[in-house]
Design a protein around this motif. Structure first.
Motif, PDB file in Angstrom:
ATOM      1  N   UNK A 163       0.824  -1.215   0.000  1.00 41.92           N
ATOM      2  CA  UNK A 163       0.000   0.000   0.000  1.00 41.92           C
ATOM      3  C   UNK A 163       0.859   1.267   0.000  1.00 41.92           C
ATOM      4  N   UNK A 164       2.182   1.117   0.040  1.00 44.40           N
ATOM      5  CA  UNK A 164       3.063   2.287   0.128  1.00 44.40           C
ATOM      6  C   UNK A 164       2.975   3.159  -1.122  1.00 44.40           C
ATOM      7  N   UNK A 165       2.981   2.529  -2.302  1.00 39.95           N
ATOM      8  CA  UNK A 165       2.974   3.301  -3.555  1.00 39.95           C
ATOM      9  C   UNK A 165       1.727   4.185  -3.689  1.00 39.95           C
ATOM     10  N   UNK A 166       0.497   3.632  -3.517  1.00 40.47           N
ATOM     11  CA  UNK A 166      -0.674   4.520  -3.603  1.00 40.47           C
ATOM     12  C   UNK A 166      -0.702   5.587  -2.515  1.00 40.47           C
ATOM     13  N   UNK A 167      -0.161   5.259  -1.331  1.00 40.19           N
ATOM     14  CA  UNK A 167      -0.107   6.265  -0.265  1.00 40.19           C
ATOM     15  C   UNK A 167       0.858   7.388  -0.620  1.00 40.19           C
ATOM     16  N   UNK A 169       1.500   8.469  -3.651  1.00 35.34           N
ATOM     17  CA  UNK A 169       0.811   9.307  -4.638  1.00 35.34           C
ATOM     18  C   UNK A 169      -0.230  10.186  -3.959  1.00 35.34           C
ATOM     19  N   UNK A 170      -1.019   9.611  -3.066  1.00 35.82           N
ATOM     20  CA  UNK A 170      -2.057  10.369  -2.374  1.00 35.82           C
ATOM     21  C   UNK A 170      -1.446  11.477  -1.528  1.00 35.82           C
ATOM     22  N   UNK A 171      -0.352  11.176  -0.847  1.00 36.36           N
ATOM     23  CA  UNK A 171       0.312  12.180  -0.026  1.00 36.36           C
ATOM     24  C   UNK A 171       0.905  13.286  -0.903  1.00 36.36           C
ATOM     25  N   UNK A 172       1.495  12.913  -2.054  1.00 40.32           N
ATOM     26  CA  UNK A 172       2.038  13.916  -2.969  1.00 40.32           C
ATOM     27  C   UNK A 172       0.960  14.846  -3.490  1.00 40.32           C
ATOM     28  N   UNK A 173      -0.218  14.290  -3.801  1.00 45.01           N
ATOM     29  CA  UNK A 173      -1.349  15.097  -4.267  1.00 45.01           C
ATOM     30  C   UNK A 173      -1.798  16.075  -3.181  1.00 45.01           C
ATOM     31  N   UNK A 204     -12.087  16.855  -0.978  1.00 41.68           N
ATOM     32  CA  UNK A 204     -12.152  16.325  -2.344  1.00 41.68           C
ATOM     33  C   UNK A 204     -11.797  17.379  -3.377  1.00 41.68           C
ATOM     34  N   UNK A 205     -12.250  18.598  -3.161  1.00 42.85           N
ATOM     35  CA  UNK A 205     -11.896  19.685  -4.081  1.00 42.85           C
ATOM     36  C   UNK A 205     -10.393  19.938  -4.035  1.00 42.85           C
ATOM     37  N   UNK A 206      -9.801  19.874  -2.829  1.00 45.50           N
ATOM     38  CA  UNK A 206      -8.352  20.067  -2.681  1.00 45.50           C
ATOM     39  C   UNK A 206      -7.574  18.954  -3.378  1.00 45.50           C
ATOM     40  N   UNK A 210      -4.925  19.377  -6.252  1.00 47.69           N
ATOM     41  CA  UNK A 210      -3.589  18.833  -6.031  1.00 47.69           C
ATOM     42  C   UNK A 210      -3.240  17.744  -7.026  1.00 47.69           C
ATOM     43  N   UNK A 211      -4.240  16.939  -7.444  1.00 52.85           N
ATOM     44  CA  UNK A 211      -3.987  15.845  -8.377  1.00 52.85           C
ATOM     45  C   UNK A 211      -3.566  16.342  -9.745  1.00 52.85           C
TER      46      UNK A 211
END
Length: 244
Positions: A163-167, A169-173, A204-206, A210-211
């Motif tokens: 789960x590290x890779x998706x986390x 990406x989510x943290x970077x966004x 969600x808007x953020x 960010x994405x």
């Protein structure tokens, strides 16, 4: 006001890019753009030079037939450079451009709202703004580093590291949203904790903003132009989301 839904990030970023064409905003775009372009070229040139020296040393240490493998190393080097430049260059460039980004956020807000409640631009005002903006950038760094370290540790735990890779990406966004929306928030003297709470209330808007910012900043050279566009888009986000 455009009827943007929750996933409004691309709309804000697109409008931010269009706003950069305004004559009164060009100064705050061109100066940090020039500085960051020089920094980008210097980093890439230095990395390429050092990699060439390392490759020459490697070739002299191995049999001749292994030297044919060097054509495999250059694509790997380019891929590594893209990753390093995104994480290192983006952070350094934002620190260098922070005072200009603060002023850019002010001027974009004036254009969008039609109200000018900020001091007129002067080099003296810019210099006086440096300590505050640098302090805020260090606050962002202090928020980022322990969480990034936690994700690094997570990446080495067997089973859990899936789960590290998706986390990452989510943290970077999420960090992209914090990085750029903080400029207009700081201009209005909103505290760090209040700013984070405000962002979480529009999570969600953020993440949408960010994405799209995260994606465009992954593109070398394009990211130089999109950094000020992200500041302008984040200011639009700030003004319109507060009006809602």
């Amino acid at each position: 006001m455009p009827p943007y839904p929750v996933l409004s990030g691309p709309g804000y970023l697109r409008e931010g890019l269009q706003l950069l064409m305004r004559p009164g905003l060009r100064l705050f775009v061109l100066i940090p753009l020039g500085i960051n372009l020089l920094l980008f070229c210097a980093l890439v040139g230095l990395a390429g030079h050092e990699f060439g020296l390392w490759l020459d040393h490697l070739k002299s240490s191995f049999p001749g037939w292994l030297s044919a493998l060097q054509w495999l190393l250059w694509p790997l080097f380019v891929l590594l450079m893209v990753l390093v430049i995104f994480f290192t260059f983006t952070m350094i460039a934002n620190i260098i451009a922070a005072p200009f980004n603060g002023f850019l956020a002010e001027k974009v807000e004036v254009v969008v709202t039609g109200k000018d409640e900020f001091p007129a631009f002067s080099w003296k005002e810019l210099i006086e703004m440096v300590p505050r903006t640098m302090s805020r950038e260090m606050r962002k760094l202090g928020y980022y580093l322990p969480r990034a370290l936690g994700l690094v540790v997570l990446s080495f735990i067997p089973g859990v590291n899936i789960i590290a890779a998706p986390l990452w990406v989510l943290f970077g966004v999420w960090m992209m949203a914090i990085q750029y929306i903080d400029y207009p928030a700081d201009n209005h003297k909103m505290s760090w904790q209040d700013m984070l709470a405000w962002l979480r209330s529009r999570r969600w808007a953020c993440l949408s903003f960010g994405g799209i910012t995260y994606l465009v900043l992954l593109i070398p050279l394009v990211n130089l132009v999109m950094m000020p566009a992200a500041v302008a888009g984040a200011t639009l986000f700030w003004v319109r989301e507060r009006q809602r």
